[in-house]
Design a protein around this motif. Structure first.
Motif, mmCIF file in Angstrom:
data_model
loop_
_atom_site.group_PDB
_atom_site.id
_atom_site.type_symbol
_atom_site.label_atom_id
_atom_site.label_comp_id
_atom_site.label_asym_id
_atom_site.label_seq_id
_atom_site.Cartn_x
_atom_site.Cartn_y
_atom_site.Cartn_z
ATOM 1 N N LEU A 101 -3.774 -2.810 6.484
ATOM 2 C CA LEU A 101 -4.430 -2.630 7.499
ATOM 3 C C LEU A 101 -4.703 -1.265 7.495
ATOM 4 N N GLN A 102 -5.038 -0.206 8.086
ATOM 5 C CA GLN A 102 -5.222 1.376 8.068
ATOM 6 C C GLN A 102 -3.321 1.438 8.498
ATOM 7 N N ILE A 103 -3.088 2.607 7.411
ATOM 8 C CA ILE A 103 -1.774 2.883 8.181
ATOM 9 C C ILE A 103 -1.386 3.432 9.505
ATOM 10 N N ARG A 104 -2.886 3.955 10.170
ATOM 11 C CA ARG A 104 -2.350 4.409 11.458
ATOM 12 C C ARG A 104 -2.377 3.646 12.704
ATOM 13 N N SER A 105 -3.351 2.062 12.584
ATOM 14 C CA SER A 105 -3.193 1.610 13.289
ATOM 15 C C SER A 105 -1.867 0.769 13.550
ATOM 16 N N VAL A 144 0.133 -11.093 5.894
ATOM 17 C CA VAL A 144 0.332 -10.657 4.472
ATOM 18 C C VAL A 144 1.072 -10.823 3.313
ATOM 19 N N TYR A 145 1.046 -10.780 2.427
ATOM 20 C CA TYR A 145 2.023 -11.232 1.104
ATOM 21 C C TYR A 145 2.677 -9.919 1.122
ATOM 22 N N THR A 146 3.458 -10.205 0.050
ATOM 23 C CA THR A 146 4.827 -9.821 -0.579
ATOM 24 C C THR A 146 3.871 -8.267 -1.429
ATOM 25 N N THR A 147 3.090 -8.773 -1.738
ATOM 26 C CA THR A 147 1.952 -6.971 -2.610
ATOM 27 C C THR A 147 0.578 -7.684 -3.241
ATOM 28 N N ASP A 148 -1.089 -7.091 -2.933
ATOM 29 C CA ASP A 148 -1.655 -7.334 -2.659
ATOM 30 C C ASP A 148 -1.960 -9.058 -3.474
ATOM 31 N N PRO A 149 -2.086 -9.798 -3.262
ATOM 32 C CA PRO A 149 -2.339 -11.593 -3.532
ATOM 33 C C PRO A 149 -3.873 -10.620 -4.871
ATOM 34 N N LEU A 201 4.793 -0.431 6.714
ATOM 35 C CA LEU A 201 4.572 1.220 6.509
ATOM 36 C C LEU A 201 4.765 1.721 5.082
ATOM 37 N N GLU A 202 5.847 0.761 4.756
ATOM 38 C CA GLU A 202 6.524 1.467 2.885
ATOM 39 C C GLU A 202 5.767 0.461 2.756
ATOM 40 N N MET A 203 5.103 -0.561 3.085
ATOM 41 C CA MET A 203 3.876 -1.656 1.443
ATOM 42 C C MET A 203 2.920 0.285 1.507
ATOM 43 N N ALA A 204 2.509 -0.332 2.272
ATOM 44 C CA ALA A 204 1.362 0.863 2.653
ATOM 45 C C ALA A 204 1.530 2.182 1.737
#
Ligand code: ADP
Ligand code: ASP
Ligand code: MG
Length: 247
Positions: free
Chosen positions: A211-215, A178-183, A201-204
């Protein structure tokens, strides 16, 4: 010896060569004595292709039938993966969501998992099999096939890890964490060694969809140890998603 759920996304199973690579990776984990539950997505592009076919018949497809169609991509990859593992000399068995007892509500195309039956998976593991469970799908109480929303095999993997009390849920994808934002959008993005569920969750919510947020919600709720790693590189540490910020 640990029980590990390993999810492989579409690009990680996009060709038979990549599927063979996944089998080789699993063979290394098995050689260390770990029990493995594999949860693949459909081959990259396949779910879009299937939905496209449905829309050629009807621009507003019946949701029940759409799920019958869209769920088939994962049925192909579970069978191919099981065969690739046989070629590595491993015992392996594939199961659809329905076969393994992934019970969902009846909200076609974005169903929620209600319960997972441990029984069949435990038996196959005890018999020495790598258990390959189709991501993205389940069935409702009436036996209708359902799907979990786009990107839903992340949620399948986490829900399986929670139900089976797995030691870790590893999400293998096409970036090494996972990166600070989409690499792919921001080349200066930094890889994180760990991130909290809240931060994920905040990133999503800001649109980053590694990742799918539900996961992520599920993993936080059921305290599943969740890690994002690359399927293209040798074992790195990836990014661990944690409950608390490291001090
Ligand atoms: P998979 O097919 O393995 O499920 P996805 O395409 O769903 O893979 O998710 C991986 C992609 O998520 C990466 O290729 C990357 O472009 C994107 N992404 C978005 N935000 C992030 C982020 N913060 N960190 C890493 N990857 C991100
Ligand atoms: N194959 C499904 C999709 O494309 C599920 C997934 O990839 O997680 O949305
Ligand atoms: Mg995904």
């Amino acid at each position: 010896m640990a029980l590990i759920v390993q999810k492989f996304g579409g690009t990680s199973v996009a060709s038979t060569d990549r599927i063979k690579n996944v089998a080789k990776r699993v063979a290394r984990w098995r050689a260390q004595g770990h029990d493995i539950i594999l949860v693949p997505s459909a081959m990259a592009g396949e779910t879009n292709r299937l939905i496209g076919l449905a829309r050629e018949i009807s621009p507003t497809p019946d949701p029940r039938e759409l799920d019958v169609i869209a769920s088939t991509g994962e049925q192909v990859t579970i069978g191919l993966l099981a065969m690739a593992m046989h070629a590595e000399g491993l015992k392996a068995k594939s199961f659809t969501g329905f076969q393994v007892g992934v019970l969902t509500d009846s909200t076609f195309t974005k169903a929620r998992i209600l319960k997972i039956d441990q029984h069949r998976i435990r038996k196959a593991l005890a018999d020495g099999h790598v258990v390959v469970v189709a991501g993205f799908q389940g069935a409702d109480e009436f036996g209708n096939i359902t799907t979990l929303g786009r990107g839903g095999s992340d949620t399948s993997a986490v829900a399986l890890a929670a139900a089976m009390k797995a030691d870790e849920c590893q999400i293998y994808t096409d970036v090494d964490g996972v990166y600070t934002t989409d690499p792919r959008v921001v080349p200066e993005a930094r890889k994180l060694d760990s991130i909290t569920f809240e931060e994920m969750l905040e990133m999503a919510s800001l649109g980053s969809k590694v990742l799918q947020i539900r996961s992520v919600e599920f993993a936080g709720k059921y305290k599943v140890k969740l890690r994002v790693l690359s399927s293209f590189e040798e074992e790195g540490e990836g990014t661990l998603i944690t409950v608390e910020e490291k001090g």
